[in-house]
Design an enzyme around this catalytic site. Sequence first.
Site, PDB file in Angstrom:
ATOM      1  CB  SER A   5      -1.032  -0.488   1.317  1.00 44.70           C
ATOM      2  OG  SER A   5      -1.792   1.206   0.761  1.00 44.70           O
ATOM      3  CG  ASP A  49      -3.062  -4.360  -2.929  1.00 45.88           C
ATOM      4  OD1 ASP A  49      -3.505  -4.384  -4.275  1.00 45.88           O
ATOM      5  OD2 ASP A  49      -3.860  -4.912  -1.799  1.00 45.88           O
ATOM      6  CG  HIS A  58      -5.491  -3.033   1.299  1.00 42.71           C
ATOM      7  ND1 HIS A  58      -4.414  -3.081   0.060  1.00 42.71           N
ATOM      8  CD2 HIS A  58      -5.331  -1.651   1.625  1.00 42.71           C
ATOM      9  CE1 HIS A  58      -3.775  -1.591   0.605  1.00 42.71           C
ATOM     10  NE2 HIS A  58      -4.153  -0.656   1.063  1.00 42.71           N
TER      11      HIS A  58
END
EC number: 3.1.1.47
Length: 507
Positions: free
Chosen positions: A323, A350, A411
Amino acid sequence: MVFRLRRFTLRRVLFLTSAATLFFIFIFSLTPIISPLPPYTGPHEVGILDLETELEKRVIHDAVLKSTGEKAFELNTLAITLYYPSSLPMNSPSSRPWARLWLPQPVSLIGEGYARLAGVPRLSSIFTFALWLLGSSTVIPGVVDAPILSGAEKILTEEAGSGAGSFGKIMSAAEQEHQELKRDRKIGTLPCLVFTHGMAGMSQSYAHYLGSIASHGYVVAAVEHRDGSGPGTVIHHPDGKERKVWHLKLQDLESNPPMTDLDLKAAQLNFREAEISETIKLFAQLNLGDAPVVNLKPDSPREALPGFKNRLNLSAVTVGGHSYGATGVMQALKSAGSKAMPINGGIALDPGKGSGLLNKDIDVPILVMQSGEWTEKQSDFYGQDWHFIVVRKIVESLREGWFMTLAGTAHPSCTDAPLIVPWIMKMVTGTTLNSKVALREYIETSLRFLEYLQTGKKNGVLGSSVTNREGPFKHDEPRKWTKGPHGADWEIHVVPHVGEDEGTLDE
């Protein structure tokens, strides 16, 4: 008056009934709610060590905290959790803890941090209790401060079969290692990975993923970022003083001119890049072994550190992240090959959708793995295009890049959360792929990429051709997947460019 008394009594009964029901669910039925972290996937035992070292002080950005006037982005110590391959300690098992608590201590610090992050600091005790309830019994498997795997043991493990005659093989391998080190070769040394966590994450949030990579013969450093992106952390100074770092928002900062949201993200990413660079320097210091590494982390042992001398392959240092951390990985790769960033590739899980612009100036191999949720739920990315298309274009422009999606995941699927509270995470995220299978797929594909960086061999999913370049925007025909090593579906969007003598991609 009687009517009011009855209403109060009824509400009280309902409240007590609800409280008792919750108490029964969360206290007497914790076994099905909370699961332990599973064993690592590799052949080696895993050593764990929390380490904090002093750095030469530098200021990444001039912004100050409104509450104290202190510099918000001053880097003066580096904190990491090391995961590394180990053999079982030869002395008494009681001399070293056989697991590390998953939650950082004190739990109240993290609880207050998440309450601040949620904008309800007065409810910190509730957040702390929830963390204690769901995570206090969870431990990270591994031996704290265990001796690092010797070169002889690594060579032996890599050989096919190790039955009778193992001791003779170890002695022979040890002699071979000694001779190779004299010739300054890398035989028997361990490649390294620096990992950077996501927004509101912590260094131990990916313990199973990182510990499993370590169990396959890699030294992994999970950075505990002090850039104000996590819930909370403590900086320990050599003089014994401590400073708490909380999650930062724009309203917490003063600067001239005032910071924008992108300015804040840029400052945090620059801070993270500096921490990545300092982690690689720490690898070099441990490998050199001449100057002792002083561990500022309270109550953290340090007996294993001298054993890292001549054990690290500094020509094989990779950076990975999730992320916000994946955005930081892509930024760090801009400097790959420099003295400050001698890294050979990157793993991005991600890449962030709101953590700043993505760097496209990358000259080393990169593996971008997205969850199904991250690919399917698209949003505009800073006015450039849909997030998926921006990422695809970046990877397509590189000489060596993979971009793929693991179907049925969300996620958080690469974190420990779906392993610790599986059915809660499944209910919240709507995942369809078993959480343990998802982690094994992420781990296996990451290992194949790390192997590729050293050998050039494209094994596993990395050997697949493109199955669907368009991803969620493919509507003219059915989407296609390829099977991963544990039966999950991978959608391959981009693979490295093929030379003229290697044929063309099947798109």
